[in-house]
Design a protein around this motif. Structure first.
Motif, PDB file in Angstrom:
ATOM      1  N   ALA A   3       0.838  -1.204   0.000  1.00  0.00           N
ATOM      2  CA  ALA A   3       0.000   0.000   0.000  1.00  0.00           C
ATOM      3  C   ALA A   3       0.870   1.250   0.000  1.00  0.00           C
ATOM      4  O   ALA A   3       0.556   2.240  -0.680  1.00  0.00           O
ATOM      5  N   SER A   4       1.971   1.225   0.732  1.00  0.00           N
ATOM      6  CA  SER A   4       2.880   2.372   0.754  1.00  0.00           C
ATOM      7  C   SER A   4       3.517   2.595  -0.614  1.00  0.00           C
ATOM      8  O   SER A   4       3.664   3.730  -1.066  1.00  0.00           O
ATOM      9  N   LEU A   5       3.895   1.520  -1.288  1.00  0.00           N
ATOM     10  CA  LEU A   5       4.452   1.637  -2.631  1.00  0.00           C
ATOM     11  C   LEU A   5       3.417   2.178  -3.617  1.00  0.00           C
ATOM     12  O   LEU A   5       3.737   3.007  -4.476  1.00  0.00           O
ATOM     13  N   GLU A   6       2.179   1.727  -3.483  1.00  0.00           N
ATOM     14  CA  GLU A   6       1.116   2.230  -4.353  1.00  0.00           C
ATOM     15  C   GLU A   6       0.889   3.720  -4.103  1.00  0.00           C
ATOM     16  O   GLU A   6       0.719   4.494  -5.046  1.00  0.00           O
ATOM     17  N   ASP A   7       0.902   4.115  -2.817  1.00  0.00           N
ATOM     18  CA  ASP A   7       0.734   5.536  -2.485  1.00  0.00           C
ATOM     19  C   ASP A   7       1.880   6.369  -3.066  1.00  0.00           C
ATOM     20  O   ASP A   7       1.668   7.461  -3.593  1.00  0.00           O
ATOM     21  N   LEU A   8       3.107   5.846  -2.945  1.00  0.00           N
ATOM     22  CA  LEU A   8       4.264   6.548  -3.482  1.00  0.00           C
ATOM     23  C   LEU A   8       4.161   6.673  -5.004  1.00  0.00           C
ATOM     24  O   LEU A   8       4.414   7.742  -5.565  1.00  0.00           O
ATOM     25  N   ALA A   9       3.776   5.600  -5.684  1.00  0.00           N
ATOM     26  CA  ALA A   9       3.621   5.639  -7.144  1.00  0.00           C
ATOM     27  C   ALA A   9       2.544   6.644  -7.535  1.00  0.00           C
ATOM     28  O   ALA A   9       2.720   7.415  -8.482  1.00  0.00           O
ATOM     29  N   GLU A  10       1.445   6.652  -6.821  1.00  0.00           N
ATOM     30  CA  GLU A  10       0.363   7.604  -7.103  1.00  0.00           C
ATOM     31  C   GLU A  10       0.836   9.037  -6.880  1.00  0.00           C
ATOM     32  O   GLU A  10       0.559   9.934  -7.674  1.00  0.00           O
TER      33      GLU A  10
END
Length: 164
Positions: A3-10
């Motif tokens: 989820a943190s990686l997805e947030d960072l990508a977003e």
């Protein structure tokens, strides 16, 4: 962690989108400034006694309809308009309201190569001018002018049409 990686990508994608939006806004502001600097936000040079002013008086006397068609031929600039009294179906019937020899006027794009613009200028031999606003930023005449040598050789003009 995922989820943190997805947030960072977003976040990274949205920051790139914001940067693109800022660049587009900056380009748009520069284009607006260039239009104002070249007086392309004005209908004509303001001198009613010069060729452009007299031309405008005659031009609008032929038809009050706002649509005009500008055609370049090898030796003329032709402007057409619907008939003076326009009904719903007559707007497509354009009639020639002016033919200007290229020895008396030329069409130019003062922002050519700098900013895409929906503005063109008809410059008369006495230096007076009027602005033509096209339906699109890169009209067929804009594209034609881009192919000509800078500052206007009219020797290779072919017939071109734009709505304006």
């Amino acid at each position: 962690m995922l989820a943190s990686l997805e947030d960072l990508a977003e976040w990274l994608l949205s920051s790139k989108e914001r940067a693109r939006a800022r660049a587009r806004a900056r380009d748009d502001e520069e284009r607006k400034k260039a239009i104002k600097d070249h007086a392309l936000d004005q209908l004509f040079d303001g001198n009613w006694t010069a060729t452009a002013g007299q031309f405008l008086l005659r031009w609008y006397g032929h038809s009050s309809h706002p649509k005009r068609l500008l055609v370049l031929t090898p030796d003329r600039i032709v402007l057409t308009a619907p008939p003076k009294r326009v009904s719903v179906r007559q707007a497509e019937r354009m009639v020639a309201v002016a033919e200007i020899p290229t020895s008396e006027a030329r069409v130019e794009d003062p922002l050519l190569g700098v900013h895409p613009s929906d503005r063109l200028r008809i410059v008369f031999s006495d230096g007076s001018w009027l602005t033509v606003i096209t339906d699109e930023k890169r009209s067929e005449i804009h594209k034609h002018l881009m192919r000509l040598p800078r500052l206007g050789s009219s020797s290779s003009r072919s017939a071109n049409i734009i709505d304006g």
